[in-house]
Scaffold this active site. Structure first.
Site, PDB file in Angstrom:
ATOM      1  N   ARG A  31       0.812  -1.227   0.000  1.00 33.20           N
ATOM      2  CA  ARG A  31       0.000   0.000   0.000  1.00 33.20           C
ATOM      3  C   ARG A  31       0.843   1.274   0.000  1.00 33.20           C
ATOM      4  NH1 ARG A  31      -5.342  -0.870   2.011  1.00 33.20           N
ATOM      5  NH2 ARG A  31      -6.013  -2.631   0.783  1.00 33.20           N
ATOM      6  N   ARG A  35      -3.563   6.684   0.259  1.00 33.84           N
ATOM      7  CA  ARG A  35      -3.960   7.905   0.953  1.00 33.84           C
ATOM      8  C   ARG A  35      -2.892   8.553   1.805  1.00 33.84           C
ATOM      9  NH1 ARG A  35      -9.484   5.454   3.015  1.00 33.84           N
ATOM     10  NH2 ARG A  35      -8.098   3.680   2.865  1.00 33.84           N
ATOM     11  N   ARG A  44      -6.870  11.478  -7.118  1.00 34.08           N
ATOM     12  CA  ARG A  44      -8.062  10.644  -6.966  1.00 34.08           C
ATOM     13  C   ARG A  44      -9.332  11.468  -6.731  1.00 34.08           C
ATOM     14  NH1 ARG A  44      -8.985   6.084  -4.552  1.00 34.08           N
ATOM     15  NH2 ARG A  44     -11.065   6.868  -4.845  1.00 34.08           N
ATOM     16  N   ASP A  80      -6.470  -3.472  -7.433  1.00 37.45           N
ATOM     17  CA  ASP A  80      -7.042  -4.039  -6.218  1.00 37.45           C
ATOM     18  C   ASP A  80      -7.306  -5.518  -6.454  1.00 37.45           C
ATOM     19  OD1 ASP A  80      -8.196  -2.924  -3.478  1.00 37.45           O
ATOM     20  OD2 ASP A  80      -9.413  -4.617  -4.113  1.00 37.45           O
ATOM     21  N   TYR A 155     -14.584 -12.208   0.552  1.00 40.67           N
ATOM     22  CA  TYR A 155     -15.336 -11.000   0.146  1.00 40.67           C
ATOM     23  C   TYR A 155     -16.608 -11.381  -0.601  1.00 40.67           C
ATOM     24  CZ  TYR A 155     -11.665  -7.821   1.646  1.00 40.67           C
ATOM     25  OH  TYR A 155     -10.781  -7.115   2.412  1.00 40.67           O
TER      26      TYR A 155
END
Ligand code: CP3
Length: 347
Positions: A31, A35, A44, A80, A155
Site C-alpha cells: 500500500r 492515501r 483521486r 485491487d 469477500y
C-alpha cells in the site's frame, strides 16, 4: 524474466527474491500508493477507486508516485484484488474506509456457477498501464499481484469485509464440492490476472491471502492451499513469486509449500523465527509493524535495526511492513525508513 520488463536480474529486489546477494537490502511497502500521499489524494479527487484502477494513465501515475517520492526498490501495480471481479461485470464497489462491498454475495452453488471466465480482453487496460509504467521505471522492478482464492472468496461470500468469516467457513465445510468449484474459478481468474501482468512487464508477483490467518492449519491445507498452489504453478518460474498473509505464524510453511519463492511475514513473527521454520529454500519479506511508523523516530530506527538483524538469518530478505501502509502515515517517515535500510545494508 519477462521480455517486456526492463528490470535487470541484479535489481536488489529480484536478487533477494532469488536468494542471491543484493547490493543492499531492498525495500518497498505494501500500500505504498494511496492515501498517505497528498499527490494521490489530489489525483483521486472525484474519481471512484475502481474506476481509477481501469484508467491506464491514472494507474501509471499512481503506481509511480511512491517510487519517485520514496526511492523504494520496487513499484507495485496500483489496482485491487477485487478488480478482476469488477472487470467481469460483478456489481461491486470499494467503499472508502470500509473496503470491497459486493451487491449480490455468493451463497449457493448456482451463484458459483454464474461466475464467468476472465480473459485478457477484460483487462486490456492493465497491459496498457504496465507499458506506461515500465517505460518510466527503467531498472526498478514492477511487482504485479492478485488476491488468493480464499481472501477473494471471503469477500464474495460475506459480501464485504468480515471479522469472523463465518459464512465463508460454513460454506467451505458444508458444501466442499461447491467450494471446490468456487476456488477453482477464482484460481483461474487470479492466474489470468497475474499472467497478463507478467506478459506486460511485471518482474515479480505477490499473491495476497490477507485473511488466510483466520484458518486453522489443517483447514488451510485442505481447503485453500491446493488452489493457491495451482496459481503458483500456472504462473511458473519466469518471475519470483511472493506469498503473503496476515496472522499466519502457524501457516508459513504451508504457504511456502504452495510454490512461493518469498514468504511475506507480518509483524507478529520475528524474521529469525520465520527463517527457523522455513529453512534456506525461501527468501522472506517483512515485517515492520505499520503502527510503529506513528512512534518517535528513535523507536522506528531501533525497530528497523532489529528487523534487519533478524532478517539477516534468511537466505534473502526484502524489507517491508508487516501489512499495508495506514492512511494517516506521515510519508516523510516512509522516505526516511527507505534511506535508513539502504544506509545500514549497503556494502
Ligand atoms: O500495495 C499497493 O500500493 C498496491 C495497490 C493495492 C491496493 N489494494 C490499492 C488500494 C493492493 C496491492 C491492494 C490489495 C488489496 N485490496 C488487499 C490485499 C492486501 C491487504 O491489504 O491485505 C485487500 C484485502 C484489498 C481489499 C481492499 N481494497 C481493502 C480492504 C481496502 C481498504 C478500504 C479503505 O478505504 O480503508 C481497499 C481499498 C484500496 N485498495 C485503497 C487502495 C489505495 C484505498 C482506496 C482509496 O484511496 O479510496
Amino acid at each position: 524474466m519477462s521480455e517486456n520488463s526492463s528490470a535487470s536480474p541484479s535489481a536488489p529486489l529480484l536478487a533477494a527474491a532469488r536468494r542471491h546477494t543484493p547490493a543492499y537490502v531492498p525495500v518497498w511497502f505494501m500500500r505504498q500508493a494511496g492515501r498517505s500521499l497528498p499527490e494521490y489524494r489530489q489525483i483521486r479527487e472525484g474519481v471512484d477507486m475502481l474506476e481509477s484502477c481501469m484508467r491506464p494513465d491514472l494507474v501509471a501515475e499512481i503506481t509511480l508516485q511512491p517510487v519517485r517520492r520514496h526511492n523504494v526498490d520496487a513499484a507495485i501495480l496500483f489496482s485491487d484484488i477485487v478488480l478482476p471481479l469488477k472487470a467481469l461485470g460483478m456489481d461491486l464497489d470499494i467503499k472508502p474506509g470500509v473496503g470491497p462491498v459486493i451487491a449480490q454475495p455468493i451463497r449457493s452453488r448456482a451463484d458459483v456457477e454464474a461466475i464467468e471466465v476472465l480473459t485478457n480482453e477484460h483487462i486490456g487496460f492493465i497491459s496498457e498501464a504496465i507499458g506506461l509504467i515500465t517505460a518510466e521505471l527503467g531498472d526498478t522492478p514492477l511487482i504485479g499481484f492478485a488476491g488468493a482464492p480464499f481472501t477473494l472468496a471471503s469477500y464474495l461470500i460475506e459480501g464485504g469485509p468480515s471479522r469472523n468469516h463465518e459464512r465463508t467457513k460454513a460454506f467451505m465445510m458444508s458444501d466442499p464440492q461447491a467450494w471446490d468449484l468456487l476456488l477453482s474459478r477464482l484460481s483461474d481468474i487470479s492466474t489470468v490476472f497475474l499472467k497478463a501482468q507478467v506478459a506486460a512487464g511485471a518482474s515479480a508477483v505477490q499473491l495476497f491471502d490477507s485473511w488466510a490467518g483466520a484458518l486453522s492449519r489443517a483447514n488451510y491445507e485442505r481447503y485453500v492451499a491446493p488452489y493457491s498452489q495451482r496459481i503458483m504453478s500456472a504462473v511458473g518460474d519466469e518471475v519470483p513469486k511472493i506469498h503473503f498473509g496476515v496472522g499466519t505464524a502457524l501457516l508459513l510453511e504451508s504457504m511456502a509449500a504452495t510454490g512461493a519463492d518469498v514468504v511475506g511475514v507480518d509483524w507478529r513473527t520475528p524474521l529469525d523465527a520465520a527463517t527457523a521454520l522455513l529453512g534456506d529454500r525461501y527468501a522472506i519479506q517483512g515485517n515492520l509493524d505499520p503502527a510503529v511508523l506513528f512512534a518517535d523516530w528513535s523507536v522506528i530506527e531501533a525497530e528497523v535495526r532489529r528487523i534487519l538483524s533478524e532478517g539477516a538469518a534468511a537466505p534473502g530478505h526484502i524489507f517491508n511492513l508487516g501489512h499495508g501502509v495506514l492512511p494517516d502515515t506521515d510519508p516523510d517517515v516512509l522516505t526516511r525508513v527507505v534511506a535508513l535500510v539502504h544506509e545500514l545494508t549497503a556494502a
